[in-house]
Scaffold this active site. Sequence first.
Site, PDB file in Angstrom:
ATOM      1  N   GLY A  32     -14.311 -52.814 -32.158  1.00  0.00           N
ATOM      2  CA  GLY A  32     -13.006 -52.618 -31.543  1.00  0.00           C
ATOM      3  C   GLY A  32     -12.247 -51.446 -32.140  1.00  0.00           C
ATOM      4  N   THR A  42     -10.823 -48.547 -29.635  1.00  0.00           N
ATOM      5  CA  THR A  42      -9.920 -47.978 -28.639  1.00  0.00           C
ATOM      6  C   THR A  42      -8.719 -48.894 -28.352  1.00  0.00           C
ATOM      7  OG1 THR A  42     -11.855 -46.963 -27.645  1.00  0.00           O
ATOM      8  CG2 THR A  42      -9.850 -46.950 -26.330  1.00  0.00           C
ATOM      9  N   GLU A  97     -24.771 -42.806 -33.633  1.00  0.00           N
ATOM     10  CA  GLU A  97     -24.442 -43.261 -32.281  1.00  0.00           C
ATOM     11  C   GLU A  97     -24.646 -42.151 -31.254  1.00  0.00           C
ATOM     12  OE1 GLU A  97     -20.983 -46.056 -30.751  1.00  0.00           O
ATOM     13  OE2 GLU A  97     -20.276 -43.993 -30.848  1.00  0.00           O
TER      14      GLU A  97
HETATM   15  C1  LIG Z   1     -17.245 -49.075 -20.063  1.00  0.00           C
HETATM   16  C2  LIG Z   1     -16.580 -48.690 -21.322  1.00  0.00           C
HETATM   17  C3  LIG Z   1     -16.961 -49.279 -22.522  1.00  0.00           C
HETATM   18  C4  LIG Z   1     -16.313 -48.953 -23.697  1.00  0.00           C
HETATM   19  N1  LIG Z   1     -16.660 -49.617 -24.858  1.00  0.00           N
HETATM   20  C5  LIG Z   1     -15.893 -49.417 -25.978  1.00  0.00           C
HETATM   21  C6  LIG Z   1     -16.121 -50.212 -27.149  1.00  0.00           C
HETATM   22  O1  LIG Z   1     -17.010 -51.062 -27.187  1.00  0.00           O
HETATM   23  N2  LIG Z   1     -15.330 -50.003 -28.218  1.00  0.00           N
HETATM   24  C7  LIG Z   1     -14.321 -49.079 -28.225  1.00  0.00           C
HETATM   25  O2  LIG Z   1     -13.627 -48.954 -29.226  1.00  0.00           O
HETATM   26  N3  LIG Z   1     -14.088 -48.306 -27.136  1.00  0.00           N
HETATM   27  C8  LIG Z   1     -14.855 -48.454 -26.008  1.00  0.00           C
HETATM   28  N4  LIG Z   1     -14.611 -47.702 -24.878  1.00  0.00           N
HETATM   29  C9  LIG Z   1     -13.493 -46.763 -24.909  1.00  0.00           C
HETATM   30  C10 LIG Z   1     -13.926 -45.309 -24.897  1.00  0.00           C
HETATM   31  O3  LIG Z   1     -14.436 -44.953 -26.139  1.00  0.00           O
HETATM   32  C11 LIG Z   1     -12.688 -44.512 -24.493  1.00  0.00           C
HETATM   33  O4  LIG Z   1     -12.443 -44.781 -23.125  1.00  0.00           O
HETATM   34  C12 LIG Z   1     -12.843 -43.068 -24.720  1.00  0.00           C
HETATM   35  O5  LIG Z   1     -12.956 -42.801 -26.085  1.00  0.00           O
HETATM   36  C13 LIG Z   1     -11.646 -42.292 -24.141  1.00  0.00           C
HETATM   37  O6  LIG Z   1     -10.426 -42.867 -24.487  1.00  0.00           O
HETATM   38  P1  LIG Z   1      -9.331 -43.168 -23.360  1.00  0.00           P
HETATM   39  O7  LIG Z   1      -9.982 -43.911 -22.291  1.00  0.00           O
HETATM   40  O8  LIG Z   1      -8.130 -43.771 -23.950  1.00  0.00           O
HETATM   41  O9  LIG Z   1      -8.986 -41.740 -22.796  1.00  0.00           O
HETATM   42  P2  LIG Z   1      -7.810 -40.763 -23.258  1.00  0.00           P
HETATM   43  O10 LIG Z   1      -7.821 -40.620 -24.727  1.00  0.00           O
HETATM   44  O11 LIG Z   1      -6.562 -41.184 -22.608  1.00  0.00           O
HETATM   45  O12 LIG Z   1      -8.310 -39.412 -22.614  1.00  0.00           O
HETATM   46  C14 LIG Z   1      -8.291 -39.171 -21.207  1.00  0.00           C
HETATM   47  C15 LIG Z   1      -8.986 -37.867 -20.912  1.00  0.00           C
HETATM   48  O13 LIG Z   1      -8.315 -36.782 -21.575  1.00  0.00           O
HETATM   49  C16 LIG Z   1      -9.192 -36.087 -22.421  1.00  0.00           C
HETATM   50  N5  LIG Z   1      -8.485 -35.663 -23.636  1.00  0.00           N
HETATM   51  C17 LIG Z   1      -7.701 -36.397 -24.467  1.00  0.00           C
HETATM   52  N6  LIG Z   1      -7.232 -35.639 -25.455  1.00  0.00           N
HETATM   53  C18 LIG Z   1      -7.718 -34.403 -25.273  1.00  0.00           C
HETATM   54  C19 LIG Z   1      -7.612 -33.147 -25.984  1.00  0.00           C
HETATM   55  N7  LIG Z   1      -6.885 -33.031 -27.110  1.00  0.00           N
HETATM   56  N8  LIG Z   1      -8.252 -32.073 -25.495  1.00  0.00           N
HETATM   57  C20 LIG Z   1      -8.964 -32.158 -24.361  1.00  0.00           C
HETATM   58  N9  LIG Z   1      -9.113 -33.296 -23.653  1.00  0.00           N
HETATM   59  C21 LIG Z   1      -8.502 -34.404 -24.103  1.00  0.00           C
HETATM   60  C22 LIG Z   1     -10.280 -37.079 -22.758  1.00  0.00           C
HETATM   61  O14 LIG Z   1     -11.476 -36.409 -23.120  1.00  0.00           O
HETATM   62  C23 LIG Z   1     -10.425 -37.836 -21.450  1.00  0.00           C
HETATM   63  O15 LIG Z   1     -11.253 -37.139 -20.568  1.00  0.00           O
HETATM   64  C24 LIG Z   1     -15.272 -47.983 -23.691  1.00  0.00           C
HETATM   65  C25 LIG Z   1     -14.931 -47.369 -22.495  1.00  0.00           C
HETATM   66  C26 LIG Z   1     -15.535 -47.714 -21.322  1.00  0.00           C
HETATM   67  C27 LIG Z   1     -15.100 -47.057 -20.050  1.00  0.00           C
END
Ligand SMILES: Cc1cc2nc3c(=O)[nH]c(=O)nc-3n(C[C@H](O)[C@H](O)[C@H](O)COP(=O)(O)OP(=O)(O)OC[C@H]3O[C@@H](n4cnc5c(N)ncnc54)[C@H](O)[C@@H]3O)c2cc1C
Lengths: 255, 384
Positions: free
Chosen positions: B120, B122, B242
């Site tokens: 956990g 995100t 990873e």
């Molecule tokens: C099916 C699924 C399973 C997952 N499993 C896990 C899990 O088991 N454990 C866990 O901890 N997380 C998990 N995640 C979370 C995943 O790691 C995050 O969704 C991912 O890291 C992106 O975070 P966010 O969704 O909050 O996007 P945001 O951080 O809101 O970003 C949105 C978009 O903006 C871009 N962005 C943000 N900041 C910048 C920047 N400074 N420069 C350029 N681009 C930027 C990002 O690349 C992305 O494309 C999972 C996600 C999914 C969809």
Amino acid sequence: MNIIVVMKQTFDTEEKVSIQNGQIVEDGVEFIINPYDEYAIEEAIKLKEEFGGEVTVMTVGPSRAENALRTALAMGADKAVIVDDEELFGDEYTISKALAHVIKDRDYDIILTGNTSVDNGAGQVGPRLAEELGIAHVATITKLSIEGAVATLVRDVEGDTETVDVKLPLLVTAQQGLNEPRYPSLPGIMKAKKKPMERLSADDLELDPETIKAKTAIVEQYLPPKKEAGRVLSGELQDQVKELVQLLRNEAKVI
Amino acid sequence: MDKSFLDELRQGVRAVCGDFPDAYWRELDEKRAYPEDFVNALTAAGFLGALIPEEYGGSGLGITESSVILEEINRSGGNAGACHAQMYTMGTLLRHGSEQQKQRYLRKIADGSLRLQAFGVTEPNTGTDTTQLKTTAVRKGDKYIVNGQKVFISRTEYSDLMLLLVRTTPLDQVKKRTEGLSVLLVDLREAVGNGLTIKPIRTMMNHATTELFIEDLEVPVENLIGEEGKGFSYILDGMNAERILIAAECIGDGRWFIERAVGYANQRVVFKRPIGENQGIQFPISRAHVNLEAADLMRFRAAELFDAGQKCGAEANMAKLLAADASWEAANVTLQTHGGYGFAEEYDVERKFRETRLYQVAPISTNLILSYVAEHVLGLPRSY
Ligand SMILES: Cc1cc2nc3c(=O)[nH]c(=O)nc-3n(C[C@H](O)[C@H](O)[C@H](O)COP(=O)(O)OP(=O)(O)OC[C@H]3O[C@@H](n4cnc5c(N)ncnc54)[C@H](O)[C@@H]3O)c2cc1C
């Protein structure tokens, strides 16, 4: 209990067979353990688990067949023997003679092998080998249990079953239904790396290949003709029946 | 690298996967069900214990071999996402846990009697900006009291244990924002209903991901991994592994796609000839294959460096980006090659298409890899 499994590497049953210049093309083909031999291996490992002892797997074939032996070792067999001498590849006659040479001075209580191989489909190596060694054999078994020096076997006889008691040592050939072969586990694959693989030639066996040359030869190999599209009759039912009878008699010549 | 051993490994995984054909995954997808039977079979065959050292009951293999295992699952038409975390989440425990913790958990993780496949990190309000996360753990006697919320945490309903990243020292009391975070091992079997609520999130593919609501959850202090406040660095050093493993899953997907595309292009006859005779069909497939092969080289390069204990951050990140792009390209080409049938569930292309799209975002988004390369490889200013 000393257990020997005689096995063979064959084409993956999902491979498409293609022929070039009368020879089956082996390039890029996946090879597997002959599925009937897999039942034999599984049964051997189960016997070892029940009675202790050692399972030796052996094959006559090219060096690529070592992979099949390794898989058997990974499933739980203890030792492998490969006769990778081209001069001994021959037919079922040659192969069973060669195997008999490998086995005759070894200790064994039971020999298991597949009922037939899915490529050549002769089903001869098992019975021939038993004859060479002068021991009893029971073919197409679907159940095996051993008590003392007697094995009780259920065998598949063309859809029916027969139960027989036979004294050890004995050779059996495995039929589908005998068991559900296990997967080689990762720890099994790791252990297999360290298990012995003995490689033998005609010289090692003090065998003169000339004396056991194949008794049969493959004259020609060809694929079955392509299936033609079927025919659907139409019209009044009465006429269809008449036409069908005509066709069966005159064209298909089956009635 | 011992090629024949890798081949044997591939065959071993294929043997397990062979019992779980397309129809199995298709049905799970429809029912949004967890591939329990597949995961059990793979576990029983010991493949998920690949990275655990032999002294703790695993097989002590490297990232190269482990990556091949995950690749083969995706290549077979399945999806390693259901269980890949059981393979590598324990890395944090292995590298930073106490001997007592390792003795207590690793052996059971290796044989599968305990599942540690949830991590956990995100959170809804901070996303990629991990160090800003809001979930806190406050020490009270021999317990931490945890409060906060997590989102997209996968497999929590199918895991016994979960690693949880929390803030133990408030942001305004640390010198660097990367300090003050800690990793806790949460026993989900006890936590659910006692401060932890799990809510499944329906996503476009069958991924068993969930939202976590944490309210006064008590975690024994003995479940802290490593030192308090160093959690962020513990997580970072598991990232390269990873990245490489995920790259391999992408490669597996890509291989599956190319095989399907080629098969279909050879067999589908339109205008009286196989569509594969048209360059408009074959060139995109060839290009996707070329890019996949290139990505695979980077993946094996990164894995080789990792296994030799050398620095591989750049290679691991680049491998993940290249492989995810290659699998996505292959997916798109395969869908196009199949025409309307690509959209029909029966062909599995649309399912794999949805599945492989995830790798562009999770576990790390493509942009973040590019910013890593810009900053750490090229020396450009940090952009985030
Ligand atoms: C099916 C699924 C399973 C997952 N499993 C896990 C899990 O088991 N454990 C866990 O901890 N997380 C998990 N995640 C979370 C995943 O790691 C995050 O969704 C991912 O890291 C992106 O975070 P966010 O969704 O909050 O996007 P945001 O951080 O809101 O970003 C949105 C978009 O903006 C871009 N962005 C943000 N900041 C910048 C920047 N400074 N420069 C350029 N681009 C930027 C990002 O690349 C992305 O494309 C999972 C996600 C999914 C969809």
